[in-house]
Design a protein around this motif. Structure first.
Motif, short mmCIF file in Angstrom:
data_model
loop_
_atom_site.label_atom_id
_atom_site.label_comp_id
_atom_site.label_asym_id
_atom_site.label_seq_id
_atom_site.Cartn_x
_atom_site.Cartn_y
_atom_site.Cartn_z
N ILE A 1 14.22 -10.48 -20.15
CA ILE A 1 15.13 -11.34 -19.42
C ILE A 1 16.38 -10.53 -19.07
CG2 ILE A 1 16.33 -13.55 -19.38
CD1 ILE A 1 13.28 -13.71 -19.77
N THR A 2 16.68 -10.46 -17.77
CA THR A 2 17.87 -9.73 -17.31
C THR A 2 18.83 -10.72 -16.65
OG1 THR A 2 17.03 -9.26 -15.09
CG2 THR A 2 16.36 -7.76 -16.85
N ASP A 3 19.97 -10.23 -16.27
CA ASP A 3 20.94 -11.08 -15.57
C ASP A 3 20.39 -11.56 -14.24
OD1 ASP A 3 22.72 -10.71 -17.63
OD2 ASP A 3 23.80 -9.07 -16.65
N ALA A 4 19.48 -10.77 -13.64
CA ALA A 4 18.91 -11.13 -12.33
C ALA A 4 17.76 -12.12 -12.45
CB ALA A 4 18.46 -9.88 -11.60
N GLY A 5 17.13 -12.21 -13.63
CA GLY A 5 16.01 -13.12 -13.79
C GLY A 5 14.98 -12.58 -14.78
N LEU A 6 13.74 -13.02 -14.61
CA LEU A 6 12.64 -12.62 -15.49
C LEU A 6 11.96 -11.39 -14.92
CD1 LEU A 6 10.61 -13.01 -17.81
CD2 LEU A 6 9.41 -14.67 -16.35
N LYS A 7 12.01 -10.28 -15.65
CA LYS A 7 11.40 -9.04 -15.21
C LYS A 7 10.04 -8.90 -15.87
CE LYS A 7 12.45 -4.10 -14.67
NZ LYS A 7 13.44 -3.04 -14.97
N ILE A 8 9.00 -8.75 -15.06
CA ILE A 8 7.63 -8.67 -15.56
C ILE A 8 6.98 -7.37 -15.08
CG2 ILE A 8 5.33 -9.73 -15.55
CD1 ILE A 8 6.66 -12.42 -15.12
N GLY A 9 6.31 -6.67 -15.99
CA GLY A 9 5.65 -5.42 -15.64
C GLY A 9 6.39 -4.23 -16.24
N ASP A 10 5.82 -3.05 -16.02
CA ASP A 10 6.38 -1.84 -16.61
C ASP A 10 6.53 -0.75 -15.56
OD1 ASP A 10 7.37 -0.20 -18.57
OD2 ASP A 10 5.42 0.36 -19.40
N GLY A 11 7.60 0.02 -15.66
CA GLY A 11 7.80 1.15 -14.75
C GLY A 11 7.93 0.72 -13.30
N SER A 12 7.21 1.45 -12.43
CA SER A 12 7.29 1.17 -10.99
C SER A 12 6.62 -0.14 -10.61
CB SER A 12 6.65 2.33 -10.20
OG SER A 12 5.27 2.45 -10.54
N LYS A 13 5.81 -0.70 -11.51
CA LYS A 13 5.11 -1.95 -11.24
C LYS A 13 5.89 -3.18 -11.70
CE LYS A 13 0.48 0.09 -11.36
NZ LYS A 13 -0.88 0.03 -11.97
N ALA A 14 7.08 -2.96 -12.23
CA ALA A 14 7.89 -4.08 -12.71
C ALA A 14 8.59 -4.77 -11.55
CB ALA A 14 8.91 -3.58 -13.72
N HIS A 15 8.63 -6.11 -11.60
CA HIS A 15 9.31 -6.90 -10.58
C HIS A 15 10.11 -8.01 -11.25
CE1 HIS A 15 7.30 -4.86 -7.30
NE2 HIS A 15 6.13 -5.07 -7.90
N THR A 16 11.20 -8.40 -10.59
CA THR A 16 12.08 -9.43 -11.13
C THR A 16 11.89 -10.73 -10.36
OG1 THR A 16 13.71 -7.76 -11.76
CG2 THR A 16 14.48 -10.03 -11.61
#
Length: 279
Positions: A221-236
């Motif tokens: 969980i980041t300030d921008a929202g829910l971050k899912i995935g790892d490395g370059s495949k991660a999206h918020t």
């Protein structure tokens, strides 16, 4: 002059006697140095007879499973037969050279618990082997593999600890989510988000509902929202005001997830397809 001829004559006789003696010695004691293998369909690996001079050993060669020594052997030759006596036991194997002049015919292999006496041990051109060095190398590889496995387990434990710490923050996102399809060939993808089971996803063929894959992605969980995935495949992903839509904030193309009705079951194929859409 005559004395010189006598000396030379004596020298050549001695050389001739020496050569003859060495030939007789070679004929009387065959050197079986080398490696010989036996394997049948009932065995998990090959048995290797490894002979080097007057000493030998038998070891099991299990390929990727490694090697296992079975015992040291003393070697002797009598009447053209190779005799192998167990160093720390009473077992004696008797063998003779095969007609191919390379392999060995075992004369009493039943004493080893093998199915019959007359078994052929095929010549192994890679032998003889340095068994001690092979065992050292095997021990080194086993230690490296063990250390790698321990490192992997440690990293998994650290990651699970991190996930557990993040899990309570999932409360606003809890529910079963269905990816909104934008093309006919898109699969049906379902993602569950719960504090207890955390984040998991499943992908199915839209028409047949056959499972194509599943994943337990990394999340935070980041300030921008829910971050899912790892490395370059991660999206918020951001959550809509009514908490029914998850929208990807940094995907290359539009991506939305719709929250399923908690009173309905996504195992209902029709409902799942309806939620995913059929563009």
């Amino acid at each position: 002059m005559d004395n010189k001829k006598d000396v030379m004559s004596t020298f050549f006789k001695l050389v001739a006697i020496g050569v003859a003696g060495s030939l007789l010695a070679a004929c009387g004691g065959e050197d079986f140095t080398g490696a010989y293998r036996f394997k049948d369909s009932s065995m998990k690996g090959a048995m290797v007879l490894n002979i080097h001079g007057d000493d030998a050993e038998i070891f099991g060669d299990y390929g990727a499973g490694g090697i296992k020594p079975f015992g040291k052997i003393k070697v002797s030759v009598k009447d053209g037969k190779l005799l192998l006596d167990e160093v720390n036991g009473s077992l004696r194997l008797a063998m003779k050279r095969n007609v191919d002049e390379r392999s060995l015919d075992c004369l009493n292999c039943k004493v080893m618990g093998l199915r019959k006496d007359d078994l052929v041990w095929e010549y192994d051109p890679k032998g003889p082997y340095d068994l001690d060095q092979m065992l050292k190398e095997q021990a080194r590889k086993n230690e490296e593999a063990l250390n790698a496995e321990l490192e992997k387990l440690q990293q998994q434990a650290l990651e699970q600890g991190r996930r557990n710490a993040e899990a309570p923050k999932l409360t606003p996102y809890e529910g079963d989510w269905v990816h909104q399809r934008t093309a006919k060939n898109d699969p049906l993808t379902i993602m569950t988000i719960w504090r207890k089971s955390q984040v998991k996803s499943w992908t199915f063929n839209f028409e047949s509902m056959d499972r194509q894959g599943q994943d337990i992605p990394r999340f935070e969980i980041t300030d921008a929202g829910l971050k899912i995935g790892d490395g370059s495949k991660a999206h918020t992903y951001s959550l809509s005001a009514d908490k029914k839509i998850l929208t990807c904030m940094d995907c290359a193309k539009s991506e939305h997830w719709a929250k399923a009705d908690p009173k309905k079951d996504l195992s209902d194929r029709n409902y799942a397809r309806q939620m995913a859409g059929n563009p």
